[in-house]
Design an enzyme around this catalytic site. Sequence first.
Site, PDB file in Angstrom:
ATOM      1  N   ASP A 342       0.835  -1.188   0.000  1.00 51.62           N
ATOM      2  CA  ASP A 342       0.000   0.000   0.000  1.00 51.62           C
ATOM      3  C   ASP A 342       0.882   1.255   0.000  1.00 51.62           C
ATOM      4  OD1 ASP A 342      -2.624   1.414   0.528  1.00 51.62           O
ATOM      5  OD2 ASP A 342      -1.530   1.983   2.334  1.00 51.62           O
ATOM      6  N   GLU A 378       1.658  -0.497  -5.019  1.00 48.53           N
ATOM      7  CA  GLU A 378       0.739   0.590  -5.327  1.00 48.53           C
ATOM      8  C   GLU A 378       1.633   1.820  -5.491  1.00 48.53           C
ATOM      9  OE1 GLU A 378      -3.335   2.660  -3.635  1.00 48.53           O
ATOM     10  OE2 GLU A 378      -1.735   2.209  -2.217  1.00 48.53           O
TER      11      GLU A 378
END
Length: 705
Positions: A342, A378
């Site tokens: 993330d 990401e």
Amino acid sequence: MQVWPGQAYPLGATYDGAGTNFAVYSEAADRIELCLLHDDGSETAVELRETDAFVRHAYLPGVMPGQRYGYRAHGPYAPESGLRCNSAKLLLDPYARAVSGSMDWGEEVYGYHFKQPDKRNDLDSAPHMMTSVVVNPFFDWADDRPPRTPYHETVIYEAHVKGLTMLHPALPDDLRGSYAALAHPAIIEHLTELGVTALELMPVHQFVNDHRLVDQGLNNYWGYNTIGFFAPHNSYASWGDRGEQVLEFKQAVRALHEAGIEVILDVVYNHTAEGNHLGPTLSFRGLDNASYYRLMDDPRYYMDTTGTGNSLLMRSPHVLQLIMDSLRYWVTEMHVDGFRFDLAATLARQFHEVDRLSSFFDLVQQDPVVSQVKLIAEPWDVGEGGYQVGNFPPLWTEWNGKYRDTVRDLWRGEPRTLAEFASRLTGSSDLYQDDGRRPLASINFVTCHDGFTLRDLVSYNEKHNDANGEDNHDGESHNRSWNCGAEGESDDPEILGLRARQARNFIATLMLSQGVPMLSHGDELARTQGGNNNAYCQDNELAWVRWPEQDEEPDPLLAFTRAMAWLRRDHPVFRRRRFFHGRPVEGTHDELSDIAWFTPRGGEMRQRDWNRSHARALTVFLNGNAISEPGPRGERIQDDSFLMMFNASPDPIEFTVPVNHGRQWQVVVDTARAEGVPPGTGPKLKAGERLTLPDRSLTVLQRPA
């Protein structure tokens, strides 16, 4: 109680069958107490007197799995110097393998008084805290083996443990929403029939429900608020939280592996749940604030490139050790097959700028364990210069946000999208080829947990996040969505037909694109969130997947998605490991190029055709006889050839089958047909023949090798 010196490594609580070794790092604390917690609310404190390189440690014979514990750090509380030790605060072990209980939010868990933020708060937090748990590391993995599915054969399914399983009618009530539910035959059967090879789980590291959300009667549903990087989140366990969550997670992984499905974890190593300078003192802050967090020039405050209040200090050797130890633990002890990072750009912020060669990536590159699993970034954060799609090191794959945006733009009718769409369809060579990566570096997706579901993408122009309690200000406002003529639910047959066709267009495009496709859970069932594009706090039926009842027919999109996934699996021309050459391939004895681009009239695309603002249609030829990469034993790979005809315009368009690229073709995909195209039933066409594609539709023709 006997207290032996113990060892400084491994960090955390390590049970060996006779007792437990405890080890915790802190350079800021003067002394640290280990607190053994008892069910009557009392605690036994043991000072960790042995110190090696700022690691305090002790071995306690007879301390068994299930024992709850925490730490108290005695030392300076001087926020103006970046120091926040406070022995009144019971702290979670950063290396805890399991966490018991939940937060009881109150002033006690904060290091300051609400009405006097500059005054130290000495209220005892223990009665209000989650606690660390000693776990039994032993587990019978039987003959478990990682599937090790190569990227070119991978289909990723992003899912939430609870959201995927909470409403499934075939699951017993006591299993719903749990790790055990992931291992249930009904869930595994759905995934295997869908052609899924990897289940990407939204955060399962122990996380915290934010104080603000709890006060509003909401929960941190998504889980991007980690406090324990080694512990499976305890509320997803159906058996208990005294270590049972570890066994239950392992059993789920074992069952998924038996079905040939990899397990990828969405991990949040960029920040913790302790938030900014007004956040609670739960673990890292109380042990050694300045070693764990990136502080501002005024060390009372935290640098925040994540939008969550803090960022971990990626140049700290102790933070790097924590992350690498955690990653290795989940691979070696929990048998997971990869990670999706993330806000991964934050991990590259060794100083301020996003540094592609930061220490973290160096460590991953040389690590013999972590470097061998799937690593997905990401590739953005909210800091300056944080959008880094295409800029990660060669070992990494990336969520391709540009793919998502371009495919959405094409099908909603944006002008001048054909040229970029061609690049996204063929693996985004403009992003990945220069640094030696392949098309498989691109994780292609149209939807994910963050944003509209697929059904909402074709049903809403605007976000509708009122349920989140933020006056609809949260969530992305520029969604590149199109409601097909009416906002939200509709009973107009034409609008519903167009929406269904658009959903099929997105699924078909995803499965026909070079790279690695990723589906978002429930999209194949036409899941809706009522236009909410930021359901991070909606732990309820708004965000859970609604499954058809056992006597209910599923949405036709399910069968179409399955058919597209299996078409991709059956034909290597859709999942190539190398970029197209745009010319005949040597050694294939085929004079045709490996890929060719045509106007709807059947003529080759010229530069002016790509640049026309109104151009929203083209034909793509994929030559199955010109695949340049060899098979696993060096053999030549041959496949059928395909013509992909895209009509993203608002009008029907007549297409001509190109001449000189095959005499006989058969339609195998037609998104204008709600029932799909059953094998062998599609119309047959010859070179030069014409067919009309309805507005906003996609047709695929196949020519046998």
